[in-house]
Design a protein around this motif. Structure first.
Motif, PDB file in Angstrom:
ATOM      1  N   TRP A   1      51.034  55.406 -74.057  1.00 32.37           N
ATOM      2  CA  TRP A   1      51.304  55.666 -75.469  1.00 32.37           C
ATOM      3  C   TRP A   1      50.814  57.057 -75.853  1.00 32.37           C
ATOM      4  O   TRP A   1      49.712  57.463 -75.494  1.00 32.37           O
ATOM      5  CB  TRP A   1      50.641  54.595 -76.333  1.00 32.37           C
ATOM      6  CG  TRP A   1      51.221  53.242 -76.032  1.00 32.37           C
ATOM      7  CD1 TRP A   1      50.627  52.219 -75.370  1.00 32.37           C
ATOM      8  CD2 TRP A   1      52.554  52.803 -76.343  1.00 32.37           C
ATOM      9  NE1 TRP A   1      51.492  51.159 -75.242  1.00 32.37           N
ATOM     10  CE2 TRP A   1      52.686  51.493 -75.826  1.00 32.37           C
ATOM     11  CE3 TRP A   1      53.644  53.381 -76.990  1.00 32.37           C
ATOM     12  CZ2 TRP A   1      53.852  50.742 -75.942  1.00 32.37           C
ATOM     13  CZ3 TRP A   1      54.811  52.641 -77.114  1.00 32.37           C
ATOM     14  CH2 TRP A   1      54.908  51.351 -76.603  1.00 32.37           C
TER      15      TRP A   1
ATOM     16  N   CYS B   1      55.467  54.137 -83.079  1.00 33.94           N
ATOM     17  CA  CYS B   1      54.660  54.626 -81.972  1.00 33.94           C
ATOM     18  C   CYS B   1      55.586  55.017 -80.826  1.00 33.94           C
ATOM     19  O   CYS B   1      56.534  54.289 -80.511  1.00 33.94           O
ATOM     20  CB  CYS B   1      53.674  53.557 -81.506  1.00 33.94           C
ATOM     21  SG  CYS B   1      52.473  54.174 -80.299  1.00 33.94           S
TER      22      CYS B   1
ATOM     23  N   VAL C   1      49.400  53.851 -83.486  1.00 39.13           N
ATOM     24  CA  VAL C   1      50.458  53.441 -84.413  1.00 39.13           C
ATOM     25  C   VAL C   1      50.326  54.254 -85.701  1.00 39.13           C
ATOM     26  O   VAL C   1      49.235  54.372 -86.271  1.00 39.13           O
ATOM     27  CB  VAL C   1      50.370  51.941 -84.715  1.00 39.13           C
ATOM     28  CG1 VAL C   1      51.340  51.553 -85.832  1.00 39.13           C
ATOM     29  CG2 VAL C   1      50.647  51.121 -83.456  1.00 39.13           C
TER      30      VAL C   1
END
Length: 246
Positions: free
Chosen positions: A199, A214, A203
């Motif tokens: 990631w 995200c 978020v």
């Protein structure tokens, strides 16, 4: 409240060399509808963070089809290049139209000529036969489909994962389809459950909390965006589609 998970494909993003030319193909040629636009200059931190790329700048056009959206990015920085033919990521799209022969004629193509968007991604035209028009299928290419970390995508636009990726991953700015965006319920839970995705950021809440997003890259090189629309007022809420699915 729905249980946490992937709901459907929301959109695919396409890096384009010429925004007007791309719009002519997708809107005038294939029948998508205008949905909005925005832009960001060099030095926009959240954009760089989302795409894991420094010094990005782009003009963006959003389009709408019956079942999903399309996001066109015209990057002015960094300079886009051709996307390697066998790179991981979205390899092809399926697109439904009322009259395949008429669309081919409008595009200046013969019956057997392959259809590609102006920026290189193959597009398979299919007859709508009274069903939804626009984006109806996405093919994702990876090196080993059996080990691809993203879950099955429900909803009206199936995502098919195939093998054959044997080139280096393209940059997000490189021409052609650059990412797929998944509608989700419970974005934090979905994100934490995808442990083979790197990631790019935490978020991010947007529009006063009515949406959250995200971006990340899967272990096999696919750029993916998670999107949770929490209100009908969210810009890419599924209720804005003619055929949002169940």
């Amino acid at each position: 409240m729905p249980s946490a998970g992937v709901v459907a494909l929301n959109h695919v993003g396409v890096s384009v060399a010429d925004l007007d030319r791309a719009r002519t193909f997708w809107v005038d040629g294939l029948g998508a509808a205008d949905h909005g636009s925005f832009a960001w200059p060099v030095g926009t931190g959240p954009a760089d963070e989302s795409l894991a790329t420094k010094d990005t700048a782009a003009a963006v056009m959003l389009l709408r089809t019956d079942t999903a959206f399309l996001e066109l990015f015209a990057f002015s920085s960094p300079t886009p290049a051709a996307r390697p033919a066998a790179s991981p990521g979205v390899a092809a799209l399926a697109w439904a139209v009322p009259d395949v022969a008429a669309v081919r004629a409008q595009l200046g193509l013969g019956d057997d000529e392959p259809v590609r968007c102006p920026d290189g991604t193959p597009v398979e035209l299919r007859a709508a036969d009274g069903g939804p028009t626009g984006l109806i299928g996405v093919t994702v290419r990876v090196d080993d489909p059996a080990n691809h970390p993203l879950p099955t995508v429900p909803g009206p636009v199936p995502v098919t994962v195939v093998g054959g990726a044997d080139a280096q991953a393209a940059r997000p700015v490189d021409l052609g389809v650059n990412h797929l965006c998944l509608d989700v319920a419970g974005i934090a839970e979905v994100r934490s459950g995808l442990d083979r995705v790197r990631w790019h950021h935490d978020v991010t809440e947007s529009s006063g909390g009515i949406a959250a997003v995200c971006y990340g890259t899967t272990s096999d090189g696919v750029l993916v965006e998670l999107l949770e629309s929490r209100s009908p007022d969210a810009f890419l809420a599924r209720c804005r589609l003619t055929h949002p699915g169940p």
